[in-house]
Scaffold this active site. Structure first.
Site, mmCIF file in Angstrom:
data_model
loop_
_atom_site.group_PDB
_atom_site.id
_atom_site.type_symbol
_atom_site.label_atom_id
_atom_site.label_comp_id
_atom_site.label_asym_id
_atom_site.label_seq_id
_atom_site.Cartn_x
_atom_site.Cartn_y
_atom_site.Cartn_z
ATOM 1 N N CYS A 121 0.982 -1.766 0.273
ATOM 2 C CA CYS A 121 0.295 -0.074 -0.144
ATOM 3 C C CYS A 121 1.333 1.382 -0.134
ATOM 4 O O CYS A 121 0.298 2.230 -0.580
ATOM 5 C CB CYS A 121 -1.032 -0.047 0.634
ATOM 6 N N CYS A 129 -3.196 -2.372 -1.410
ATOM 7 C CA CYS A 129 -2.418 -3.267 -0.506
ATOM 8 C C CYS A 129 -1.841 -4.820 -1.316
ATOM 9 O O CYS A 129 -1.393 -5.728 -0.981
ATOM 10 C CB CYS A 129 -2.721 -4.098 0.421
ATOM 11 N N LYS A 194 -5.393 -8.895 11.546
ATOM 12 C CA LYS A 194 -5.998 -7.969 11.568
ATOM 13 C C LYS A 194 -6.811 -6.327 11.409
ATOM 14 O O LYS A 194 -7.766 -7.591 9.794
ATOM 15 C CB LYS A 194 -4.485 -7.280 10.104
ATOM 16 N N ARG A 204 -1.435 6.580 7.979
ATOM 17 C CA ARG A 204 -1.918 6.321 6.013
ATOM 18 C C ARG A 204 -1.453 7.335 6.101
ATOM 19 O O ARG A 204 -0.643 8.154 4.694
ATOM 20 C CB ARG A 204 -3.281 6.090 6.019
ATOM 21 N N ARG A 216 -10.545 -0.893 2.265
ATOM 22 C CA ARG A 216 -9.574 -1.967 2.526
ATOM 23 C C ARG A 216 -10.322 -3.251 3.239
ATOM 24 O O ARG A 216 -9.760 -3.782 3.798
ATOM 25 C CB ARG A 216 -8.498 -1.585 3.656
ATOM 26 N N GLU A 232 -8.200 -17.343 10.659
ATOM 27 C CA GLU A 232 -7.096 -16.493 10.474
ATOM 28 C C GLU A 232 -6.154 -17.062 10.868
ATOM 29 O O GLU A 232 -5.028 -17.351 10.433
ATOM 30 C CB GLU A 232 -6.942 -14.891 10.423
ATOM 31 N N LYS A 247 -3.254 -6.991 15.887
ATOM 32 C CA LYS A 247 -3.384 -5.432 15.643
ATOM 33 C C LYS A 247 -5.217 -4.682 15.425
ATOM 34 O O LYS A 247 -5.694 -5.217 14.303
ATOM 35 C CB LYS A 247 -2.055 -5.551 14.293
ATOM 36 N N SER A 273 -1.066 3.254 14.815
ATOM 37 C CA SER A 273 -0.767 4.656 15.039
ATOM 38 C C SER A 273 -1.698 5.666 15.589
ATOM 39 O O SER A 273 -1.280 6.615 16.508
ATOM 40 C CB SER A 273 -0.279 5.556 13.759
ATOM 41 N N TYR A 312 5.202 2.534 18.674
ATOM 42 C CA TYR A 312 5.863 4.150 18.911
ATOM 43 C C TYR A 312 6.868 4.663 20.101
ATOM 44 O O TYR A 312 7.167 5.185 20.216
ATOM 45 C CB TYR A 312 4.589 5.152 18.042
#
Ligand code: PBG
Length: 327
Positions: A121, A129, A194, A204, A216, A232, A247, A273, A312
């Protein structure tokens, strides 16, 4: 009062609370996500992620040195190319920012453990993606692009690859490609669970990777679903993933526990983020105590069952652990 059970007994002092603590954290489990971009001699602050930067490869040394001295030994690299195209060919370019960053880091910072995000992406002109077929992302064609990208990262020095695209079968495809090329020892950390999440908004902006049309939801998961997370996760175990990831973190800790209980693989949790941006914004207004909130968020992920925490705030967390504020 005749009370046999008094849970407060074990909360009477800091030394006692620390002794009976159920969740212990260690800087060795922290991964720092980092953005490297094409160009020269630039460090740009990301406006929606105050305190986070995009680095050109020639300027990333300062960040690596700072992380290592803080006690953070794992980075996850994201690339931001100067040019994007329909297929996202910059993702596997020999001289791409991630590939150059890997070669440089291997030489300059041999102690750093290098993980790469594998996705299209950031590299596609449409921001999806994978490769498009009409307005849909073509799953099987994208597997080839992802495999090529993962291989180019490993050839440039990546110690581990982390596919984040959510195509079906990508772990098996990447595993086969790495094995066929002599990299059977390189682990894959799968972004297995995810969700299609608004918590990725600031990322983004950082990567210029918002989809130019649609969303998405045809590949990332619907956040109403729980059983699908297990589906998954177990598929990725079968395909040969070495580490699984859930996530985002904060609103998804129930899934962290589910996956922890359903598999034996190490489990990573990514505090994304939007989580960082919300904490920063509230802290900037003086509404919350940033350090304490960051500690509480990290410990809650480990308590839910995470072995690895991607944040982060990794450098700050390493310091909080060293100072005994958590741990
Ligand atoms: C790439 C990717 C994204 C994130 C990690 N890898 C963005 C997305 O899926 O839209 C999000 C990370 C974050 O928000 O911190 N696909």
């Amino acid at each position: 009062m005749d009370l046999l059970y008094r849970p407060r007994r074990l909360r009477g002092s800091e030394v006692l609370r620390k002794m009976v603590r159920e969740t212990r954290v260690d800087a060795a489990s922290l991964i720092y996500p980092m953005f490297v971009m094409d160009g020269e001699d630039r460090v740009e602050e990301i406006s929606a992620l105050p305190g986070q930067y995009r680095y050109t490869v020639d300027r990333m040394d300062e960040a690596f040195a700072r992380l290592l001295s803080a006690g953070v030994q794992h980075v996850m690299l994201f690339g931001i190319p100067a040019h994007k195209d329909e297929l996202g060919s910059g993702a596997w370019a020999e001289d791409g920012a991630v590939q150059r960053a890997l070669r440089r880091a291997k030489e300059q910072f041999p102690a750093m453990h290098l993980i790469t995000d594998v996705c299209m992406c950031e590299y596609t002109s449409h921001g999806h993606c994978g490769a498009l077929c009409g307005r849909e992302v073509d799953n099987d064609k994208t597997l080839e692009l992802l495999s090529k990208t993962a291989l180019s990262h490993v050839r440039a020095g990546a110690d581990m690859v982390a596919p984040s695209d959510m195509m079906d079968g990508r772990i098996a495809a990447i595993r086969r490609t790495l094995d066929d090329n002599g990299f059977s020892g390189t682990p894959i950390m799968s972004y297995a669970v995810k969700y299609a999440s608004s918590f990725y908004g600031p990322f983004r902006e950082a990567a210029g990777s918002a989809p130019s049309f649609g969303d998405r939801k045809s590949y990332q998961m619907d956040y109403h679903n729980r059983r699908e997370a297990l589906k998954e996760a177990l598929l990725d175990v079968d395909e040969g993933a070495d580490i699984l990831m859930v996530k985002p973190a904060m609103s998804y800790l129930d899934l962290v526990r589910e996956v922890r209980d359903a598999t034996d693989l190490p489990l990573a949790v990514y505090s994304v983020s939007g989580e960082y941006a919300m904490v920063k914004a509230a802290a900037a207004n003086g509404w919350i105590d940033e350090d304490k909130i960051v500690c509480e968020m990290a410990v809650s992920a480990f308590r839910a069952g995470a072995d690895i925490y991607i944040s982060y705030y990794a450098a700050e967390l390493a310091r909080f652990i060293r100072e005994g504020r958590i741990g």
